[in-house]
Design a protein around this motif. Structure first.
Motif, PDB file in Angstrom:
ATOM      1  N   PHE A  15      12.098 -16.631  23.667  1.00 31.36           N
ATOM      2  CA  PHE A  15      13.347 -16.737  24.426  1.00 31.36           C
ATOM      3  C   PHE A  15      13.073 -17.118  25.880  1.00 31.36           C
ATOM      4  O   PHE A  15      13.681 -18.035  26.426  1.00 31.36           O
ATOM      5  CB  PHE A  15      14.129 -15.418  24.378  1.00 31.36           C
ATOM      6  CG  PHE A  15      14.727 -15.134  23.036  1.00 31.36           C
ATOM      7  CD1 PHE A  15      15.488 -16.101  22.380  1.00 31.36           C
ATOM      8  CD2 PHE A  15      14.552 -13.901  22.423  1.00 31.36           C
ATOM      9  CE1 PHE A  15      16.043 -15.848  21.132  1.00 31.36           C
ATOM     10  CE2 PHE A  15      15.101 -13.642  21.179  1.00 31.36           C
ATOM     11  CZ  PHE A  15      15.851 -14.614  20.536  1.00 31.36           C
ATOM     12  N   PHE A  18      12.053 -20.732  26.158  1.00 24.60           N
ATOM     13  CA  PHE A  18      13.200 -21.635  26.112  1.00 24.60           C
ATOM     14  C   PHE A  18      13.941 -21.629  27.454  1.00 24.60           C
ATOM     15  O   PHE A  18      14.388 -22.667  27.935  1.00 24.60           O
ATOM     16  CB  PHE A  18      14.163 -21.237  24.994  1.00 24.60           C
ATOM     17  CG  PHE A  18      13.889 -21.920  23.680  1.00 24.60           C
ATOM     18  CD1 PHE A  18      14.126 -23.275  23.525  1.00 24.60           C
ATOM     19  CD2 PHE A  18      13.396 -21.205  22.599  1.00 24.60           C
ATOM     20  CE1 PHE A  18      13.881 -23.913  22.312  1.00 24.60           C
ATOM     21  CE2 PHE A  18      13.143 -21.826  21.378  1.00 24.60           C
ATOM     22  CZ  PHE A  18      13.381 -23.181  21.235  1.00 24.60           C
ATOM     23  N   ALA A  22      14.471 -24.749  29.790  1.00 23.79           N
ATOM     24  CA  ALA A  22      15.824 -25.180  30.150  1.00 23.79           C
ATOM     25  C   ALA A  22      15.899 -25.474  31.642  1.00 23.79           C
ATOM     26  O   ALA A  22      16.516 -26.451  32.073  1.00 23.79           O
ATOM     27  CB  ALA A  22      16.841 -24.109  29.769  1.00 23.79           C
ATOM     28  N   ILE A  23      15.254 -24.621  32.447  1.00 22.53           N
ATOM     29  CA  ILE A  23      15.322 -24.810  33.898  1.00 22.53           C
ATOM     30  C   ILE A  23      14.447 -25.987  34.333  1.00 22.53           C
ATOM     31  O   ILE A  23      14.864 -26.824  35.144  1.00 22.53           O
ATOM     32  CB  ILE A  23      14.921 -23.505  34.622  1.00 22.53           C
ATOM     33  CG1 ILE A  23      16.010 -22.457  34.349  1.00 22.53           C
ATOM     34  CG2 ILE A  23      14.754 -23.735  36.121  1.00 22.53           C
ATOM     35  CD1 ILE A  23      15.729 -21.104  34.922  1.00 22.53           C
ATOM     36  N   GLY A  26      15.950 -29.201  33.178  1.00 24.41           N
ATOM     37  CA  GLY A  26      17.285 -29.384  33.724  1.00 24.41           C
ATOM     38  C   GLY A  26      17.298 -29.470  35.237  1.00 24.41           C
ATOM     39  O   GLY A  26      18.368 -29.492  35.839  1.00 24.41           O
ATOM     40  N   PRO A  39      26.755 -30.686  36.431  1.00 23.17           N
ATOM     41  CA  PRO A  39      26.230 -30.570  35.066  1.00 23.17           C
ATOM     42  C   PRO A  39      25.036 -29.623  34.963  1.00 23.17           C
ATOM     43  O   PRO A  39      24.615 -29.285  33.868  1.00 23.17           O
ATOM     44  CB  PRO A  39      25.818 -32.004  34.721  1.00 23.17           C
ATOM     45  CG  PRO A  39      25.693 -32.713  36.021  1.00 23.17           C
ATOM     46  CD  PRO A  39      26.653 -32.051  36.962  1.00 23.17           C
ATOM     47  N   PHE A  42      25.840 -24.578  34.488  1.00 23.66           N
ATOM     48  CA  PHE A  42      25.833 -23.764  33.266  1.00 23.66           C
ATOM     49  C   PHE A  42      24.420 -23.674  32.664  1.00 23.66           C
ATOM     50  O   PHE A  42      23.980 -22.571  32.311  1.00 23.66           O
ATOM     51  CB  PHE A  42      26.842 -24.359  32.277  1.00 23.66           C
ATOM     52  CG  PHE A  42      27.376 -23.397  31.263  1.00 23.66           C
ATOM     53  CD1 PHE A  42      27.959 -22.198  31.650  1.00 23.66           C
ATOM     54  CD2 PHE A  42      27.311 -23.691  29.908  1.00 23.66           C
ATOM     55  CE1 PHE A  42      28.459 -21.313  30.709  1.00 23.66           C
ATOM     56  CE2 PHE A  42      27.810 -22.809  28.958  1.00 23.66           C
ATOM     57  CZ  PHE A  42      28.382 -21.621  29.361  1.00 23.66           C
ATOM     58  N   PRO A  43      23.686 -24.809  32.583  1.00 20.20           N
ATOM     59  CA  PRO A  43      22.312 -24.712  32.068  1.00 20.20           C
ATOM     60  C   PRO A  43      21.451 -23.740  32.873  1.00 20.20           C
ATOM     61  O   PRO A  43      20.665 -22.986  32.299  1.00 20.20           O
ATOM     62  CB  PRO A  43      21.781 -26.144  32.208  1.00 20.20           C
ATOM     63  CG  PRO A  43      22.977 -26.999  32.170  1.00 20.20           C
ATOM     64  CD  PRO A  43      24.082 -26.204  32.805  1.00 20.20           C
ATOM     65  N   LEU A  45      22.500 -21.077  34.540  1.00 22.61           N
ATOM     66  CA  LEU A  45      22.914 -19.717  34.170  1.00 22.61           C
ATOM     67  C   LEU A  45      22.264 -19.303  32.848  1.00 22.61           C
ATOM     68  O   LEU A  45      21.724 -18.203  32.719  1.00 22.61           O
ATOM     69  CB  LEU A  45      24.431 -19.650  33.999  1.00 22.61           C
ATOM     70  CG  LEU A  45      25.304 -19.669  35.254  1.00 22.61           C
ATOM     71  CD1 LEU A  45      26.765 -19.474  34.870  1.00 22.61           C
ATOM     72  CD2 LEU A  45      24.874 -18.569  36.210  1.00 22.61           C
ATOM     73  N   ILE A  46      22.334 -20.213  31.866  1.00 21.43           N
ATOM     74  CA  ILE A  46      21.787 -19.890  30.551  1.00 21.43           C
ATOM     75  C   ILE A  46      20.281 -19.701  30.628  1.00 21.43           C
ATOM     76  O   ILE A  46      19.724 -18.768  30.040  1.00 21.43           O
ATOM     77  CB  ILE A  46      22.140 -20.998  29.538  1.00 21.43           C
ATOM     78  CG1 ILE A  46      23.645 -21.036  29.335  1.00 21.43           C
ATOM     79  CG2 ILE A  46      21.435 -20.778  28.216  1.00 21.43           C
ATOM     80  CD1 ILE A  46      24.109 -22.218  28.543  1.00 21.43           C
ATOM     81  N   GLY A  49      19.605 -16.395  32.041  1.00 22.04           N
ATOM     82  CA  GLY A  49      19.946 -15.388  31.035  1.00 22.04           C
ATOM     83  C   GLY A  49      18.844 -15.256  29.989  1.00 22.04           C
ATOM     84  O   GLY A  49      18.448 -14.143  29.625  1.00 22.04           O
ATOM     85  N   LEU A  50      18.335 -16.392  29.517  1.00 16.74           N
ATOM     86  CA  LEU A  50      17.290 -16.369  28.487  1.00 16.74           C
ATOM     87  C   LEU A  50      16.019 -15.719  29.008  1.00 16.74           C
ATOM     88  O   LEU A  50      15.394 -14.905  28.321  1.00 16.74           O
ATOM     89  CB  LEU A  50      16.986 -17.796  28.018  1.00 16.74           C
ATOM     90  CG  LEU A  50      17.867 -18.333  26.885  1.00 16.74           C
ATOM     91  CD1 LEU A  50      17.603 -19.818  26.676  1.00 16.74           C
ATOM     92  CD2 LEU A  50      17.600 -17.567  25.594  1.00 16.74           C
ATOM     93  N   MET A  53      16.620 -11.907  29.299  1.00 19.11           N
ATOM     94  CA  MET A  53      16.592 -11.221  28.005  1.00 19.11           C
ATOM     95  C   MET A  53      15.171 -11.213  27.452  1.00 19.11           C
ATOM     96  O   MET A  53      14.713 -10.209  26.910  1.00 19.11           O
ATOM     97  CB  MET A  53      17.521 -11.910  26.992  1.00 19.11           C
ATOM     98  CG  MET A  53      19.005 -11.898  27.311  1.00 19.11           C
ATOM     99  SD  MET A  53      19.655 -10.360  27.938  1.00 19.11           S
ATOM    100  CE  MET A  53      19.426  -9.303  26.550  1.00 19.11           C
TER     101      MET A  53
END
Lengths: 147, 501
Positions: A15, A18, A22-23, A26, A39, A42-43, A45-46, A49-50, A53
């Motif tokens: 997790f 990923f 993503a960061i 992105g 754009p 949101f990526p 934030l996710i 978050g990943l 977690m």
């Protein structure tokens, strides 16, 4: 390193991985501001978050009681994925009949020693019924024979 | 009277010879695939989706409805006969259904499940017909903040319903959202996470994703432990329930229907909440709670009815607000999109024939289920006796064709292999896929509504708390989270899921 719960340890790492990916991938998307999100907002934030977690799950796993990962048998998995890949790579060039026969033969190797008579019947039945059903009855433009 | 006039419109559109034929084919094939051990409704629908491409929109929807109910009933059949739930909703059916089978009452359990489902389906259809237009009218009060909060609630519910660690379920939601972002961002035109692969510019296709994660990964999982599968060891017996079984079942069916209808409307609920809730309810009010777990017919009748009622009413948020509330509805969105229909208020207002035709088709699908399936029970039993070494190559070929025809592209098959590996890895790590897939579908919608909400409020996040409907949904989400953190609920949740593995 001795880890309490390897399942959770790996899951958390995956997790977080990923999230980091993503960061990293992105970073070129503009983030913008809260009232005008770009754009990349949101990526981001996710991704955070990943990572969060993932870190929590890893941290908890270290102290958890031991729990082994269920046995993995690589051989059947290899044949199943191989069968599907064969179907995908052969369908356009060699057509539906060849793709089905190949996928069925490769796939059934996953169950161990092939029983050839049974396999022959299965291939013929599958190829015939699929061609009749998908190509002739539903009219999907799938190539049937090699070209 | 509007309701009757509307239903009449629907039935006159749906009741053609062709449509009935499509529905029948859907039910039979849906059951045939759904019966296969370990294949739940999601994988079944994904696999059979291409069959509907040739039909006109209404015909395709009717066939899909047939496939869906067939798949669900197929799952119950497997649960009763071989004690293997194809999906979470039929887990409880295993408990007493399989016991009934061991007692030689499998036939009775199957027919009670079918008839209970039919009764529930009838009521559920009426609930959809009565409430969907009302809720669609309410949707004018739904602006971006409400949509965002509603989807948040759905995701929280999916986390609660996932078994295993809550942390991992939350992480799976984030991961699903991330995968949902792949493709062109509609607002800025920026292509995200596509890595130059043109097939990803429109986002990851739903069909290879769901077939890979659910269908293929399931085969891989089954082949890990080839000895774990059980065959049918008991005679099916007569299909006719005894007088006593009937008199014990029908109140349970009615209670299950009521409970399932209500719980099905909740985002994230679907049929799972209903079947669990109904089982607990029946056990609690029964005069013979000790019979539960030993083949109590109420334990089959109630949950099966609740399951099916919930399956109907979970269409309501999808058809009125365009928000799929559970993974099965998520795949329905995919199916509707392929037919060129964007689910939401517009369907009721702009395509009334289609909407009411769909409602009518739900009922027809349920009727077909009883008519077609009970006589075919013998066939399903035979199908379950086919050794897995023959079944799984068939499933593989069906998966491959299903994926290929969505886009006529072999790249999709390569994607599916990737998702199969991912799904297999997740299952090895005890991470449930259902929250992932729901988040994947909701991701782009959530992002869009979050951005619009923030524009609306000039970047003030309290906008979600200052609007009453949104506030209620946020409070409900927080409440759910607090609830699962409580030790008592936590242990019940673990208990509810423990039989699954």
């Amino acid at each position: 390193m001795e880890v309490g719960n390897p399942k959770d340890f790996i899951a958390g790492t995956v997790f977080a991985g990923f999230g980091i990916a993503a960061i990293i991938f992105g970073h070129g998307y503009s983030v913008g501001s809260a009232e005008n999100m770009g754009p990349g907002y949101f990526p981001l934030l996710i991704g955070i978050g990943l990572i969060l977690m993932g870190v929590i799950i890893v941290a908890k796993s270290v102290r958890a009681r031991r729990e082994a990962i269920a046995a993995i048998r690589l051989q059947p998995q290899f044949f199943i994925l191989g069968a599907i890949l064969f179907f995908g790579l052969s369908i356009e060039r060699f057509g539906l009949v060849a793709a089905i026969i190949g996928a069925t033969v490769i796939g059934s190797l996953a169950a161990g020693k092939p029983r050839w008579a049974e396999l022959l019947i299965l291939c013929l039945a599958l190829a015939t019924s699929s061609v009749v059903l998908f190509v002739y009855l539903i009219g999907q433009p799938i190539p049937v024979w090699p070209r | 009277m509007d309701l009757i006039a509307n239903l009449a419109t629907g039935f006159s559109a749906a009741l053609t010879f062709t449509n009935l034929g499509l529905c029948l084919i859907g039910v039979v094939l849906g059951t045939a695939i759904g019966v296969l051990p370990g294949i739940g409704p999601i994988a079944t629908i994904a696999m059979l989706l291409p069959l509907t491409y040739g039909a006109p929109p209404l015909g395709a929807l009717i066939m899909l409805a047939g496939i869906y109910y067939g798949a669900q009933y197929g799952g119950s059949t497997t649960a009763i006969l071989v004690n293997m739930p194809g999906e979470t909703a039929s887990v409880v059916t295993c408990i007493d259904g399989y016991k009934m089978a061991q007692n030689g009452r499998a036939g009775a359990a199957l027919s009670i499940a079918a008839i209970g489902s039919f009764v529930a389906g009838c009521v559920g259809t009426l609930v959809v017909a009565a409430f969907a237009p009302a809720l669609a009218a309410l949707s004018f009060h739904f602006l971006s903040p409400e949509y965002f909060s509603l989807m948040l609630f759905g995701l929280v519910a999916s986390v609660v319903l996932a078994h295993g660690s809550i942390m991992k379920a939350v992480a799976m939601v984030f991961l699903g959202l991330l995968f949902g972002l792949v493709g062109t961002d509609v607002q800025s035109g920026v292509v995200r996470y596509a890595f130059g692969v043109t097939q990803l510019y429109d986002g990851i296709d739903f069909v290879p994703l769901s077939i890979g994660l659910f269908g293929i990964a399931e085969i891989m999982r089954n082949l890990d432990s080839p000895t774990a599968r059980e065959g049918i060891r008991h005679r099916v017996g007569t299909l006719w329930p005894t007088r006593e079984e009937i008199s014990r079942s029908w109140p349970a069916v009615l209670r299950g229907t009521g409970l399932g209808s209500i719980l099905g409307i909740l985002p994230g609920g679907g049929s799972v909440l209903g079947s669990f809730g109904s089982y607990v309810l029946e056990k609690r009010i029964s005069k013979h709670p000790e019979a539960f777990g030993n083949g109590a017919v109420e334990g089959v009748a109630g949950p099966e009815a609740a399951n099916n009622a919930g399956a109907q009413t979970s269409f309501i948020p999808l058809l009125t607000l365009g928000v799929p509330s559970n993974p099965v509805m998520a795949i329905m969105v995919g199916a509707l999109m392929i037919q060129g229909i964007a689910p939401g208020t517009a369907v009721i207002n702009d395509h009334p024939t289609l909407f009411w035709g769909l409602v009518a088709s739900m009922w027809i699908g349920n009727l077909m289920l009883v008519i077609a399936n009970l006589p075919l029970v013998g066939v399903w039993v035979k199908l379950l006796q086919v050794p897995y070494r023959i079944l799984f190559p068939i499933i593989i070929v069906l998966c491959c064709i299903g994926i290929y025809v969505t886009q006529m592209s072999s790249t999709m098959i390569v994607f599916a292999v990737g998702f199969a590996v991912l799904g297999y890895l997740f299952s090895k790590l005890d991470c449930e896929v259902a929250p992932f897939i729901l988040a994947f579908v909701l991701g782009p919608l959530m992002e869009e509504n979050l951005r619009r909400s923030m524009v609306l409020s000039d970047g003030d996040p309290t906008v979600f708390l200052s609007r009453p409907i949104s506030l209620a949904l946020i409070l409900a989400s927080v409440g759910l989270f607090v609830l699962i953190a409580l030790p008592h609920v936590r242990s019940t949740r673990q208990q509810a899921f423990q039989d699954e593995d």
